[in-house]
Write a protein that holds these residues in place. Structure first.
Motif, short mmCIF file in Angstrom:
data_model
loop_
_atom_site.label_atom_id
_atom_site.label_comp_id
_atom_site.label_asym_id
_atom_site.label_seq_id
_atom_site.Cartn_x
_atom_site.Cartn_y
_atom_site.Cartn_z
N ARG A 1 88.66 19.09 36.00
CA ARG A 1 87.51 18.35 36.52
C ARG A 1 87.96 16.94 36.82
NH1 ARG A 1 86.19 22.53 36.67
NH2 ARG A 1 84.52 23.75 35.72
N TRP A 2 87.29 16.35 37.79
CA TRP A 2 87.64 14.96 38.12
C TRP A 2 86.44 14.08 37.80
CZ3 TRP A 2 89.93 13.34 43.55
CH2 TRP A 2 90.14 11.95 43.58
N ASN A 3 86.55 13.28 36.76
CA ASN A 3 85.48 12.33 36.42
C ASN A 3 85.75 11.06 37.22
OD1 ASN A 3 84.37 14.09 34.42
ND2 ASN A 3 86.10 13.52 33.11
N ASN A 4 85.20 11.05 38.41
CA ASN A 4 85.53 9.98 39.35
C ASN A 4 84.95 8.65 38.90
OD1 ASN A 4 86.02 8.41 41.56
ND2 ASN A 4 85.49 10.01 43.04
N SER A 5 85.83 7.68 38.67
CA SER A 5 85.37 6.39 38.15
C SER A 5 84.75 5.55 39.26
CB SER A 5 86.55 5.64 37.54
OG SER A 5 87.44 5.25 38.57
N VAL A 6 84.99 5.91 40.51
CA VAL A 6 84.47 5.09 41.61
C VAL A 6 82.95 5.23 41.71
CG1 VAL A 6 84.51 4.67 44.08
CG2 VAL A 6 86.63 5.17 42.88
N ASP A 7 82.47 6.48 41.71
CA ASP A 7 81.03 6.65 41.82
C ASP A 7 80.43 7.38 40.62
OD1 ASP A 7 82.14 9.04 42.29
OD2 ASP A 7 81.36 9.30 44.33
N HIS A 8 81.24 7.51 39.59
CA HIS A 8 80.77 8.14 38.34
C HIS A 8 80.18 9.52 38.56
CE1 HIS A 8 81.64 4.39 36.45
NE2 HIS A 8 80.98 3.79 37.42
N THR A 9 80.85 10.29 39.42
CA THR A 9 80.41 11.68 39.58
C THR A 9 81.52 12.58 39.05
OG1 THR A 9 81.40 11.69 41.76
CG2 THR A 9 79.02 11.29 41.65
N VAL A 10 81.15 13.82 38.77
CA VAL A 10 82.16 14.80 38.42
C VAL A 10 82.46 15.60 39.69
CG1 VAL A 10 82.73 16.78 36.99
CG2 VAL A 10 81.32 14.93 36.06
N VAL A 11 83.70 15.55 40.11
CA VAL A 11 84.06 16.26 41.34
C VAL A 11 84.63 17.62 40.96
CG1 VAL A 11 85.23 16.05 43.55
CG2 VAL A 11 84.75 14.00 42.21
N ARG A 12 84.12 18.65 41.64
CA ARG A 12 84.56 20.00 41.30
C ARG A 12 85.86 20.33 42.02
NH1 ARG A 12 81.14 22.87 38.32
NH2 ARG A 12 82.54 24.60 38.74
N PRO A 13 86.66 21.18 41.39
CA PRO A 13 87.96 21.51 41.99
C PRO A 13 87.85 22.13 43.38
CG PRO A 13 87.53 22.87 40.04
CD PRO A 13 86.49 21.81 40.08
N ASP A 14 86.76 22.86 43.64
CA ASP A 14 86.61 23.45 44.97
C ASP A 14 86.66 22.38 46.05
OD1 ASP A 14 86.30 25.90 43.87
OD2 ASP A 14 84.11 25.78 43.78
N VAL A 15 86.24 21.17 45.71
CA VAL A 15 86.22 20.08 46.67
C VAL A 15 87.59 19.44 46.81
CG1 VAL A 15 85.23 17.82 47.17
CG2 VAL A 15 83.80 19.62 46.18
N PHE A 16 88.22 19.15 45.67
CA PHE A 16 89.45 18.35 45.80
C PHE A 16 90.74 19.17 45.84
CE2 PHE A 16 88.52 18.09 41.17
CZ PHE A 16 89.73 18.51 40.64
N ILE A 17 90.70 20.40 45.32
CA ILE A 17 91.96 21.16 45.33
C ILE A 17 92.45 21.48 46.75
CG2 ILE A 17 93.07 23.35 44.61
CD1 ILE A 17 92.46 22.43 41.94
N PRO A 18 91.56 21.92 47.65
CA PRO A 18 92.05 22.15 49.02
C PRO A 18 92.66 20.89 49.63
CG PRO A 18 89.86 23.10 48.74
CD PRO A 18 90.15 22.32 47.50
N LEU A 19 92.07 19.75 49.35
CA LEU A 19 92.61 18.48 49.85
C LEU A 19 94.01 18.24 49.31
CD1 LEU A 19 89.89 15.72 49.45
CD2 LEU A 19 90.99 16.53 51.53
N MET A 20 94.14 18.49 48.02
CA MET A 20 95.42 18.20 47.38
C MET A 20 96.48 19.23 47.75
SD MET A 20 94.30 16.99 43.69
CE MET A 20 93.28 15.53 43.48
N GLU A 21 96.02 20.40 48.14
CA GLU A 21 97.00 21.36 48.63
C GLU A 21 97.52 20.91 49.98
OE1 GLU A 21 96.16 25.42 46.23
OE2 GLU A 21 95.09 25.25 48.13
N LYS A 22 96.63 20.29 50.73
CA LYS A 22 97.04 19.80 52.04
C LYS A 22 98.04 18.66 51.90
CE LYS A 22 93.20 20.12 54.67
NZ LYS A 22 92.05 19.35 55.13
#
Ligand code: C2E
Ligand code: CA
Ligand code: CA
Length: 834
Positions: free
Chosen positions: A617-638
């Motif tokens: 999980r990504w506890n994003n300190s910028v906007d204090h949201t929890v980002v789900r892997p479905d959102v960021f993993i594809p980005l990071m694979e890219k």
């Protein structure tokens, strides 16, 4: 050029090429995929580890200096590699190309290899010049000019420096390759210029600035230049503004130098020859002679102090001005024939004392009031008493020469194959149009041929090219005359389309699709897809708009129903979000914003916890949201950051298990996800084994999950690596089984201990009797293979009961627990695991 030799041993590649090559790819000649073996210059060659050779090849084509294309590139085509294989021909191919703004001079050698089943070609590329000599910038121009000009200089007005981008060898005495610009910019040639030419036509900063800001502004001058053999040759110096380079902030101009000695010699010969004839012949004959030449002549012959004037009729026919009794040089000044900006230079030229030979380049006004560049050369002859007997002036029209860059530009701007605008020109022309027609509404329509690569592979490049030309024809026939149409690369076309109503866009798209179908009758279906971005803000660069259209396009990839999509608010905000995430990702890892959660895996019959899956999980300190892997993993694979992140997770899991072991907390096996990017990068095995060693973790406490999609990609060597991991006691799971890639009979070959039934597959079909039967059979088959099975995404008691009935006794899902923090999961272990 050929070095016949044996096949290479596949095991030797890496060591063989590691130090000798910049780039080495192993190309599987059966399926056309390549695998990266060596990439010593990842910033220059931005290549995925695995990819299609056809794609790599077409990119290579784009980067190549055009003249080479026909000569060498044919050999590099996939089918040539295949047919040359049997001949075991290793070819050494010298190639020049531009990668990421660098000029590379390389040598490409193709080797061949085989193993028991497959045949391979190995594409290797090594640099043949110093890295320091690879010069950034101005790439396109160099390509076009390289074969026409002896030297190309880049003048940097911002930094007041110059650098030599290319030059012929062993001809001229060269200035330093880099240096500073004087106030007279031509001073860079001073050391190598003929003493009499030094200071002729000075080239001031102001002039350079003018050339930079006004594209109509030009500079041309002619000088004698010292050569290495001690002789002088005439050079023409042209200064132009290059195509703007993306990301380039400095103001830059190009200065190209060509050898004009031969033309010069003719000029002087003509003068002498003519002068001689003129002296002998009568006026009438004289005129005839002159009319044969391309030069215009005027002269004064002084006999006994009484001048006789001659002006070629063509002069008065061509140029403005009233050719009366006055001195022609004065006529041009008084009647304003000379371009206002050149008058000062011209006055100096007239005022200069009667030196034997002098010349100037000025713009002269023609009868139609346009100006052309002319060179005026004066030659004066003296008698024994040093009195002037004859002054001859020759006018040469050099307008064409000066405008040569216009035609070169066209060459650079037009795509050779389809004759549509190339990307840079397309962007610039579109931008101009959009900004200058505020009343018009525009949309950028991006067109992409679905599976064009496939088409190319099946029908060959010739057919592929024909298809592209056909598309260009269709686009040109369908577009309005003012619409701008470009080929951005390969099979991507863009149209800057003026419209009043949305229906016009739909109509245009439909028309193109229909034309394509009609013209391709009988051929495999070629489907055009379209991404559309409206031009709302005229200041946004067109290349960004085309990227947005591409993003819209990507949302319908693989969609059989819809062949177009618009870039809308939703996409836009998604894009912005992703960009923010991407920018923050590295800092986030360092900040500890990524948290490893543990989702229990349970036995269905007694709900005992038997394992866990580590989920990030990504506890994003910028906007204090929890980002789900479905959102960021594809980005990071890219962007490949997933490699870092997965390692972070693996290490975190090892640390946690170590903590449990050290504190006598009951321990269960933990599964860790292995991204498909890792699977292509053989090093992941060593990383994991090293971690187990570092943290002293018994290997049976670890399981690796690799998705079905990755396992069916047929990654060379992956199964061997997996078997090795298994032999070390690490178990492996196929993740997301049933998500659509594999067939059951493939399972025989894939070395996994567990199969995880995909949650979607399970959820969507469980309700129908048919679906139930499918699950039941699948479970039975898997069990017959002696492979463990676990169901993911179990949310209800019903589902759990049904699974048990089918013989599946392991599950993971919200029915049991969501992913828990390390602390909560540790508590769960303490409470429930004996
Ligand atoms: P996955 O490997 O298939 O992980 C299972 C996903 O299903 C998890 O989503 C989990 O929270 C979710 N899930 C579990 N039980 C249920 C249920 O009963 N119903 C439903 N609807 N969903 C359930 P999550 O955590 O959002 O992860 C999504 C995907 O992101 C994972 O799918 C995995 O592919 C990837 N991922 C997560 N963590 C990592 C990681 O550390 N490395 C890599 N490479 N990928 C990861
Ligand atoms: Ca997983
Ligand atoms: Ca899964």
């Amino acid at each position: 050029m050929e070095t016949g030799s044996e096949f290479l041993n596949r095991n030797d590649y890496k060591t063989l090429f590691k130090n000798s090559c910049d780039l080495a790819l192993e190309i599987d000649l059966m399926n056309g995929y390549y695998q990266l073996i060596v990439n010593n210059r990842p910033t220059v060659f931005k290549l995925p580890e695995i990819g299609h050779y056809a794609e790599f090849y077409s990119e290579l084509l784009n980067d190549m200096y055009p003249k080479q294309q026909s000569r060498y590139l044919e050999f590099l085509q996939f089918h040539h590699l295949v047919s040359n294989y049997d001949l075991v021909n290793e070819k050494v191919i010298p190639l020049y190309f531009i990668k990421n703004g660098l000029h590379l001079q390389t040598e490409i050698i193709i080797y061949f290899a085989k193993d028991s089943v497959r045949k391979y070609a190995i594409f290797t590329c090594r640099n043949t010049i110093n890295k320091d000599d690879e010069r950034p910038g101005t790439a396109v121009y160099d390509v076009a000019l390289r074969n026409t000009y002896d030297e190309l200089y880049e003048l940097n007005l911002t930094k007041k420096t110059y650098s030599i981008i290319s030059h012929v060898d062993d001809k001229y005495v060269m200035p330093d390759l880099n240096g500073t610009l004087d106030s007279n910019s031509l001073a860079l040639f001073r050391r190598t210029m003929h003493p009499q030419d030094v200071g002729k036509y000075s080239l001031s900063y102001e002039k350079l600035e003018k050339i930079y800001t006004d594209s109509r502004e030009k500079y041309y001058g002619e000088y004698r230049r010292l050569c290495k053999d001690g002789t002088y040759r005439w050079i023409g110096v042209n200064v132009v503004k290059p195509e703007e380079i993306e990301g380039e902030e400095d103001k830059k101009l190009l200065c190209y130098v060509s050898d004009i000695t031969e033309r010069k010699n003719i000029e002087f010969e003509k003068i002498e020859e003519n002068a001689e004839k003129v002296a002998k012949e009568s006026t009438l004959q004289r005129r005839e002679i002159l009319e044969e030449t391309e030069f215009l002549l005027f002269e004064w012959i002084l006999k006994n102090g009484k001048p006789e004037t001659y002006i070629s009729a063509q002069i008065s026919d061509t140029f403005a001005g009233n050719y009366d009794e006055r001195d022609i040089l004065q006529i041009w000044l008084k009647d304003e024939v000379v371009h206002p900006e050149d008058r000062e230079e011209y006055r100096k030229f007239i005022a200069a004392s009667l030196s034997p030979k002098r010349e100037t380049i000025i713009r002269l006004r023609k009868k139609d009031n346009t100006y052309i560049y002319c060179k005026i050369l004066m030659s004066v002859q003296f008698d024994e008493n040093n009195d002037v007997v004859r002054a001859t002036g020759i006018i040469t029209n050099i307008d064409e020469l000066i405008h040569i860059q216009e035609s070169l530009k066209n060459k650079v701007e037009r795509d050779e194959l389809t004759k549509l605008w190339k990307a840079a020109a397309y962007y610039r022309k579109s931008q101009d149009m959009i900004e200058n027609n505020e009343m018009e509404k525009y949309a950028i329509i991006r067109m992409d041929i679905d599976r064009f690569k496939f088409f190319n592979d099946i029908y060959g490049y010739k057919e592929g090219d024909r298809l592209l030309c056909m598309i260009a024809e269709i686009l040109l026939s369908r577009k309005k005359s003012s619409d701008i149409c470009g080929r951005i690369n390969a099979d991507i076309f863009c149209i800057t389309f003026a419209y009043r109503e949305l229906a016009q866009i739909h109509e245009f798209i439909r028309g193109i699709s229909e034309d394509l179908q009609t013209r391709l009758k009988g051929m495999k279906k070629v489907v055009a897809t379209f991404g559309i971005c409206f031009v709302d803000d005229r200041k946004i660069p067109v290349h960004i708009l085309t990227d947005r259209a591409a993003l819209a396009l990507s949302t319908i990839k693989g969609n059989m129903v819809k062949n177009y999509a618009f870039y809308d608010e939703k996409l836009r905000s998604k894009q912005i979000k992703e960009k923010k995430l991407e920018e923050h990702m590295e800092a986030a890892l360092a900040n500890g914003e990524f948290e490893i959660m543990f989702q229990p895996k349970c036995q269905i019959d007694n709900t005992q916890v038997i394992g866990a899956e580590a989920l990030i999980r990504w506890n994003n300190s910028v906007d204090h949201t929890v980002v789900r892997p479905d959102v960021f993993i594809p980005l990071m694979e890219k962007n490949r950051f997933i490699i870092e992140l997965d390692k972070y997770v693996w290490e975190g899991v090892c640390k946690t298990i170590r903590y449990w072991l050290d504190n006598d907390i009951p321990v269960v096996k933990v599964s860790m996800n292995v991204s498909r990017i890792h699977a292509h990068n053989r090093d992941f095995k060593d990383t994991i084994i090293q971690l187990l060693r570092d943290y002293q973790i018994p290997s049976h406490l670890i399981e690796l999950e690799i998705t079905e999609g990755t396992l069916v990609e047929d990654v060379d060597g992956l199964f061997d690596i997996m078997k090795e991991l298994q032999s070390q006691g690490i178990s492996l799971a196929m993740d997301d089984f049933g998500s659509g890639y594999s067939s059951l009979n493939m399972l025989h070959h894939i070395p996994v201990n567990t199969i995880k039934l995909d949650k979607n597959f399970f959820n969507s079909v469980v309700i129908t009797p048919k679906g139930k039967r499918l699950i039941k059979n699948t479970i039975k088959l898997v069990k017959d293979l002696d492979v463990n099975i676990l169901a993911e995404g179990v949310e209800t008691k019903e589902q759990a009961d049904f699974l048990l009935e089918c013989g599946c006794n392991e599950a993971q899902g919200f029915y049991y627990a969501k992913a828990l923090s390390k602390e909560k999961f540790t508590m769960l272990l303490k409470k429930t695991v004996k």
